[in-house]
Design a protein around this motif. Structure first.
Motif, PDB file in Angstrom:
ATOM      1  N   SER A   6       0.784  -1.272  -0.132  1.00 31.42           N
ATOM      2  CA  SER A   6       0.085   0.053   0.173  1.00 31.42           C
ATOM      3  C   SER A   6       0.939   0.911   0.066  1.00 31.42           C
ATOM      4  O   SER A   6       0.440   2.552   0.050  1.00 31.42           O
ATOM      5  CB  SER A   6      -0.888  -0.007   1.132  1.00 31.42           C
ATOM      6  OG  SER A   6      -1.889  -1.031   1.135  1.00 31.42           O
ATOM      7  N   GLY A   7       2.062   1.008  -0.054  1.00 30.48           N
ATOM      8  CA  GLY A   7       2.934   2.287   0.134  1.00 30.48           C
ATOM      9  C   GLY A   7       3.985   2.127   1.009  1.00 30.48           C
ATOM     10  O   GLY A   7       4.555   1.122   1.314  1.00 30.48           O
ATOM     11  N   THR A   8       4.766   3.300   1.489  1.00 33.07           N
ATOM     12  CA  THR A   8       5.679   3.329   2.095  1.00 33.07           C
ATOM     13  C   THR A   8       5.552   3.598   3.410  1.00 33.07           C
ATOM     14  O   THR A   8       4.503   4.513   3.791  1.00 33.07           O
ATOM     15  CB  THR A   8       7.129   4.417   1.650  1.00 33.07           C
ATOM     16  OG1 THR A   8       6.245   5.938   1.742  1.00 33.07           O
ATOM     17  CG2 THR A   8       7.351   4.128   0.282  1.00 33.07           C
ATOM     18  N   HIS A   9       6.421   3.382   4.699  1.00 28.78           N
ATOM     19  CA  HIS A   9       6.481   3.670   5.904  1.00 28.78           C
ATOM     20  C   HIS A   9       7.640   3.766   6.496  1.00 28.78           C
ATOM     21  O   HIS A   9       8.672   2.957   5.773  1.00 28.78           O
ATOM     22  CB  HIS A   9       5.317   2.757   6.523  1.00 28.78           C
ATOM     23  CG  HIS A   9       5.785   1.281   6.521  1.00 28.78           C
ATOM     24  ND1 HIS A   9       5.473   0.337   5.294  1.00 28.78           N
ATOM     25  CD2 HIS A   9       6.598   0.483   7.212  1.00 28.78           C
ATOM     26  CE1 HIS A   9       6.082  -0.716   5.521  1.00 28.78           C
ATOM     27  NE2 HIS A   9       6.662  -0.815   6.658  1.00 28.78           N
ATOM     28  N   VAL A  57       6.630  -1.767  13.075  1.00 28.24           N
ATOM     29  CA  VAL A  57       5.634  -0.848  12.253  1.00 28.24           C
ATOM     30  C   VAL A  57       4.238  -1.141  12.903  1.00 28.24           C
ATOM     31  O   VAL A  57       3.967  -2.171  13.481  1.00 28.24           O
ATOM     32  CB  VAL A  57       5.603  -1.231  10.779  1.00 28.24           C
ATOM     33  CG1 VAL A  57       4.990  -2.688  10.422  1.00 28.24           C
ATOM     34  CG2 VAL A  57       4.579  -0.116  10.035  1.00 28.24           C
ATOM     35  N   GLY A  58       3.559   0.151  13.356  1.00 29.09           N
ATOM     36  CA  GLY A  58       2.470   0.003  13.869  1.00 29.09           C
ATOM     37  C   GLY A  58       2.523   0.231  15.309  1.00 29.09           C
ATOM     38  O   GLY A  58       1.519   0.381  16.183  1.00 29.09           O
ATOM     39  N   ARG A  59       3.799   0.307  16.040  1.00 26.11           N
ATOM     40  CA  ARG A  59       3.888   0.646  17.338  1.00 26.11           C
ATOM     41  C   ARG A  59       4.953   1.526  17.678  1.00 26.11           C
ATOM     42  O   ARG A  59       5.717   2.021  16.646  1.00 26.11           O
ATOM     43  CB  ARG A  59       4.454  -0.647  18.052  1.00 26.11           C
ATOM     44  CG  ARG A  59       3.486  -2.003  17.974  1.00 26.11           C
ATOM     45  CD  ARG A  59       3.766  -2.879  16.756  1.00 26.11           C
ATOM     46  NE  ARG A  59       3.242  -4.201  16.953  1.00 26.11           N
ATOM     47  CZ  ARG A  59       2.958  -4.955  15.941  1.00 26.11           C
ATOM     48  NH1 ARG A  59       3.233  -4.674  14.467  1.00 26.11           N
ATOM     49  NH2 ARG A  59       2.399  -6.076  16.125  1.00 26.11           N
ATOM     50  N   GLY A  60       4.809   2.132  18.555  1.00 22.73           N
ATOM     51  CA  GLY A  60       5.915   3.165  19.039  1.00 22.73           C
ATOM     52  C   GLY A  60       5.885   4.121  18.377  1.00 22.73           C
ATOM     53  O   GLY A  60       4.920   5.002  17.793  1.00 22.73           O
ATOM     54  N   ARG A  61       7.199   4.753  17.878  1.00 25.60           N
ATOM     55  CA  ARG A  61       7.437   5.673  17.097  1.00 25.60           C
ATOM     56  C   ARG A  61       7.437   5.468  15.408  1.00 25.60           C
ATOM     57  O   ARG A  61       7.504   6.548  14.718  1.00 25.60           O
ATOM     58  CB  ARG A  61       9.013   6.335  17.275  1.00 25.60           C
ATOM     59  CG  ARG A  61       9.119   6.710  18.744  1.00 25.60           C
ATOM     60  CD  ARG A  61       8.624   8.150  19.142  1.00 25.60           C
ATOM     61  NE  ARG A  61       8.953   8.659  20.391  1.00 25.60           N
ATOM     62  CZ  ARG A  61      10.186   9.526  20.856  1.00 25.60           C
ATOM     63  NH1 ARG A  61      11.014   9.574  19.454  1.00 25.60           N
ATOM     64  NH2 ARG A  61      10.409   9.891  21.884  1.00 25.60           N
ATOM     65  N   SER A  62       7.345   4.294  15.093  1.00 32.93           N
ATOM     66  CA  SER A  62       7.102   3.833  13.898  1.00 32.93           C
ATOM     67  C   SER A  62       5.597   4.199  13.297  1.00 32.93           C
ATOM     68  O   SER A  62       4.634   4.530  13.868  1.00 32.93           O
ATOM     69  CB  SER A  62       7.345   2.353  13.721  1.00 32.93           C
ATOM     70  OG  SER A  62       8.534   1.887  14.065  1.00 32.93           O
TER      71      SER A  62
END
Length: 297
Positions: A6-9, A57-62
Motif C-alpha cells: 500500500s505504499g511506504t512507511h 511498524v504500527g507500534r511506538g515511534r514507527s
C-alpha cells in the motif's frame, strides 16, 4: 523507509553501543510492546555489540500501515531486511520476545526457502552474498508451537480502545493485563507503561495501531498446521545455538512445546524463569545474565 503493497512507511529503531561495530544483536519486542523494552538488557550487551531495537511498524515511534491486513510476519521480515541493509552487520545475533522470536524464525525461513528455490541464472550476477545467516538466537517465551488459550488471552485485550485521564490509571491498566510479566515495583510498572501509552489531547491512550487486532484475528484462521510446519523447519535449521527462555507460568509456550524444541534442535538449551508467565520482561539481573552469558558463548 520501508515499503508494503500500500505504499511506504518509516520504522523507528533505538540503538546502543559503537555505531561502527559490525557485530549486531537485534532485539525485537512482542505484539503490543516497543523497542524500549530492551533498555535494561542493552546496557551490558553494548560493550560487545551494536544493539538495535526497532519499534515494529504500527507500534511506538514507527508509522502505521495503510492496510491493517499487512500487520503480519511477512511484512515484519521485509522491514527487518531493509533495516539490516542499512546496518550491514558482519554478524547478526537475535533476541526476540514472543512476536520478535517469530520474526527471527520467519527471517531465517525466508532466506533458507529462497536459497533452495531460486532458479539458476546465466550471465554475470552480484558478487556479494544476499543472505546473512542468523548467529545465536534467544527465543523469549515463544516457539514454533503456540498455545491457543494464550493467543486468545492476548486477542481479548489487544484491540481494546482504552483511554485514561491520567498516566497513573494507564499504569494500573497495564499492571492488570500484564500480570504474567511477574512481580515489579511501582516504578518498574511505570517504566513498562511509559512507551506503550502516550498522552494526546490531555488523555492517555495506547501507543500502537488498534487495527493490529484485525490482523491478529485473521491470522488465527489460517492453516495452523501448515504455519507451524514452516516455523518448525526454520527453527530446526537455525545454524547456531538457541536459548529458549520460558516463563514458569507461561500460557503461550507450554512445557511440552519447550521440551519438543529441545528434542528437535540439539543446539538448543532451556532456561525456565520462576514466578513469571508470558513473557519475561528481561529487566531483572538474573534474566539479563542468562542472555548475556549465552550470547558471550
Amino acid at each position: 523507509m520501508c515499503a508494503s503493497a500500500s505504499g511506504t512507511h518509516r520504522m523507528a529503531y533505538w540503538e546502543w553501543g559503537d555505531p561502527d561495530n559490525d557485530q549486531v544483536v537485534m532485539c525485537v519486542h512482542g505484539l503490543t510492546r516497543t523497542g524500549r523494552d530492551f533498555d535494561h538488557l542493552a546496557q551490558p550487551l553494548a560493550a560487545r555489540y551494536r544493539v538495535i531495537a526497532p519499534d515494529v511498524v504500527g507500534r511506538g515511534r514507527s508509522d502505521w500501515l495503510v492496510d491493517p491486513a499487512a500487520y503480519a510476519i511477512p511484512q515484519y521480515v521485509a522491514d527487518m531486511l531493509v533495516l539490516l541493509a542499512r546496518l550491514r552487520p558482519a554478524r547478526l545475533d537475535w533476541v526476540g520476545t514472543s512476536m520478535g522470536g517469530l520474526i527471527a524464525l520467519g527471517l531465517h525461513g525466508a532466506q533458507a526457502m529462497s536459497a533452495l528455490l531460486r532458479p539458476a541464472r546465466p550471465g554475470p550476477a552480484l558478487d556479494a552474498p544476499m543472505e546473512l545467516p542468523l548467529g545465536r538466537v534467544v527465543l523469549n517465551d515463544v516457539g514454533p508451537a503456540l498455545n491457543l488459550s494464550g493467543l486468545q488471552r492476548i486477542s481479548d485485550y489487544v484491540g481494546q480502545a482504552v483511554i485514561f485521564d491520567t498516566f497513573a490509571q494507564a499504569v494500573d491498566y497495564v499492571r492488570s493485563v500484564s500480570a504474567p510479566f511477574g512481580d515489579h515495583s511501582l516504578a518498574d510498572w511505570q517504566d513498562i507503561s511509559r512507551h506503550v501509552f502516550v498522552e494526546h489531547d490531555g488523555k492517555w491512550q495506547r501507543h500502537y495501531d488498534l487495527r493490529l487486532s484485525q490482523a491478529f484475528a485473521r491470522q488465527a484462521d489460517v492453516d495452523l498446521d501448515a504455519a507451524q510446519a514452516l516455523l518448525w523447519g526454520a527453527y530446526e535449521s537455525l545454524p547456531e545455538s538457541v536459548l529458549i527462555l520460558r516463563g514458569e507460568h507461561s500460557d503461550l509456550l507450554s512445557v511440552q512445546a519447550a521440551h519438543e524444541m529441545l528434542r528437535r534442535n540439539p543446539h538448543a538449551q532451556l532456561v525456565e524463569v520462576a514466578n513469571v508467565g508470558h513473557a519475561p520482561m528481561l529487566r531483572s539481573a538474573d534474566q539479563i545474565d542468562h542472555i548475556d552469558h549465552f550470547l558471550a558463548g
